[in-house]
Design an enzyme around this catalytic site. Structure first.
Site, short mmCIF file in Angstrom:
data_model
loop_
_atom_site.label_atom_id
_atom_site.label_comp_id
_atom_site.label_asym_id
_atom_site.label_seq_id
_atom_site.Cartn_x
_atom_site.Cartn_y
_atom_site.Cartn_z
N GLU A 1 8.35 -9.54 -8.69
CA GLU A 1 8.62 -10.25 -7.43
C GLU A 1 9.58 -11.42 -7.62
OE1 GLU A 1 4.37 -8.57 -5.97
OE2 GLU A 1 4.46 -10.64 -6.65
N GLU B 1 0.32 -16.16 -1.57
CA GLU B 1 0.40 -15.14 -2.60
C GLU B 1 1.43 -14.13 -2.15
OE1 GLU B 1 -0.56 -15.38 -5.46
OE2 GLU B 1 -0.29 -13.35 -6.22
N ASP C 1 -3.94 -11.28 -7.72
CA ASP C 1 -4.60 -12.09 -6.68
C ASP C 1 -5.71 -12.93 -7.31
OD1 ASP C 1 -2.97 -10.51 -5.13
OD2 ASP C 1 -4.58 -9.16 -4.49
#
Ligand SMILES: Nc1ncnc2c1ncn2[C@@H]1O[C@H](COP(=O)(O)OP(=O)(O)O)[C@@H](O)[C@H]1O
Ligand SMILES: O=P(O)(O)OC[C@H]1O[C@](O)(CO)[C@@H](O)[C@@H]1O
Ligand SMILES: [Mg+2]
Length: 452
Positions: A292, A262, A435
């Site tokens: 990201e 992750e 997450d």
């Protein structure tokens, strides 16, 4: 799907911390602007500090994050600022944070078969934030033992506290003459990055037992590399820890299990490039958010595409970027979570078909919707709450844009699957939802592979 997922066992490492959460209100933001001055803040935003050394760095990056509505995380390197934060803000809630911490508790809440969590530091206060059922690996009389994590704490281990600023769509404030309205709900993370808590590794005594841990689980979810430093005072550096991290992955994979990483935001471009190029090629699966994906492309040399993704949020660009990342770093499957859709990109020869991949993504967004509604997942039945959350209002638009992208891009060598997210309009908190999505998608991916 849930029943199949619950039959799996998983290992997760390396980062867990206390998240001290502030729910931002417009007055809090306006007061910060009034006391630091709009012009000063604007100037500092232009300079774009990549770490927080003084309060103005924090205020500038926070205002910038609020303006874009993007999830961001900035390292705090000046330990003296603890006092400033604690005097300036009242924390609304304290809970477990860090990918490994959040993921361990989520899996324990779902009552998956076996949950093993490892962090190099385990002070008592952190150990107590883990849910019952989470096991911690220790070495006793030369043998591997799995102990309830609450009992495995070590006196004297350092405690890491991150500050989380939760912001909500529609919040309005003024920066000088400019009226800013926050476009999306999300979180801004101030990540503590002091040397004492930055040694992200498996301790020497446990390392030889990683193959044995690998044999006890179906998959591993690793994260925390973002907490590394380029240099340490004893002469070690990020390369040293990344070498060890690679050995860990290979040791776990001796048992032929799937490994997911992750990803989390890394402000330092050098460190970001090192983590991505060292770690991704060794794992099977990687998860990340939309900011990201742009950050990674930027250090791989695709700056224009990165800027485009950051500015326009077009699905087409995200798909192109995802295909590039998958090819350059050569792993099995990439999962990207954004506010309006989730996406898988994998190679054409992936054993799962598009419908199965879509099921896996739907499982992930449903789990996140349940957590956003309830604040936490404490029992398997909580999953049902997610099923009642509708898909977001832009779902049709997402599908339309995806069909358009399929016509435009050369995608023959890949399987690309996009599903709209289930979006909770008044989430209890948003930190850790990514997450949660990744845990759901990765575990259901493994479960679906088992069917073949
Ligand atoms: N209100 C919400 N309801 C459901 N899902 C949400 C909500 N807000 C955000 N999400 C999901 O969570 C993701 C955030 O992931 P990420 O930025 O990785 O957060 P974190 O790193 O804190 O887990 C978003 O891309 C979106 O898919
Ligand atoms: O980068 P760090 O300091 O390990 O922290 C990760 C942060 O990301 C989260 O795990 C959310 O994804 C937070 O709970 C935590 O504060
Ligand atoms: Mg994330």
């Amino acid at each position: 799907m849930l029943d199949e997922v619950r039959k799996l066992s998983a290992y997760t490492a390396y980062n867990a911390n206390v998240d001290a959460i502030v729910n931002l209100r417009a007055e809090i933001v306006q007061n910060l602007i009034d006391s630091f001055g709009a012009d000063e803040i604007r100037r500092r935003i232009e300079e774009y500090p990549r770490e927080i050394r003084e309060p103005l760095d924090f205020v500038a990056r926070l205002i910038h994050a609020l303006k874009t509505g993007k999830p961001m995380a900035v390292p705090l390197t000046n330990e003296e600022m603890h006092r400033w934060f604690d005097e300036t803000f009242k924390y609304d809630m304290e809970r477990i944070g860090g990918q490994a911490g959040i993921i361990a508790n989520l899996m324990a809440g779902l009552k998956v078969k076996k949950v093993i969590a490892y962090t190099p530091f385990l002070p008592k206060r952190l150990a107590e934030l883990f849910r019952r059922g989470v096991l911690y690996p220790v070495v006793e009389e030369g043998k591997l033992k799995l102990r309830p994590i609450q009992e495995a704490y070590r006196e004297g281990d350092p405690l890491k506290v991150n500050r989380i600023f939760e912001f909500r769509k529609g919040m309005k404030f003024k920066l000088g003459d400019e009226v800013i309205e926050v476009p999306h709900s999300g979180r801004f993370i101030v990540s503590s990055r002091f040397e004492s808590i930055s040694r992200i590794e498996t301790r020497d005594e446990l390392r030889p037992f990683l193959p044995e841990i690998g044999r006890q689980v179906d998959g591993a979810i690793l994260s925390g590399y973002q907490g590394l430093r380029l240099q340490y005072s004893d002469g070690k550096d990020a390369n040293y820890y990344l070498r060890k991290a690679k050995e860990d992955i290979m040791a776990l994979k001796e048992a032929d299990i799937k490994v997911h990483v992750e990803f989390a935001s890394i402000q330092d471009r050098k460190l970001r490039k090192k983590v991505v190029t060292n770690i991704f090629p060794l794992v099977d699966s990687v998860g990340m958010d939309e900011a990201e994906i742009a950050y990674i492309l930027s250090v791989l040399g695709y700056r224009d595409l990165a800027d485009r993704i950051f500015t326009y949020n077009r699905i087409e660009d995200a798909i192109l970027g995802g295909m590039i990342i998958l090819d350059e770093l050569n792993f099995e499957i990439l999962q990207v979570h954004t506010i309006y859709y989730l996406m898988y990109i994998t190679h054409r020869d992936n054993p799962l078909n598009e419908d199965e991949l879509a099921k896996s993504l739907e499982f992930g967004t449903t789990l996140a919707a349940a957590r956003a509604s309830l604040g936490d997942i404490t029992k398997p039945e909580d999953y049902e709450v997610g099923l009642k959350v509708p898909f977001n209002e832009r779902s049709d638009y997402v599908k339309l844009r995806f069909e358009e992208a399929k016509r435009k891009l050369r995608m023959r060598e890949y399987k690309v699957v996009v599903v709209p997210t289930r979006l909770v309009s008044n989430p209890v908190s948003t930190v850790g939802l990514g997450d949660t999505i990744s845990t759901g998608t990765f575990l259901s991916y493994i479960a679906l592979l088992r069917r073949h």
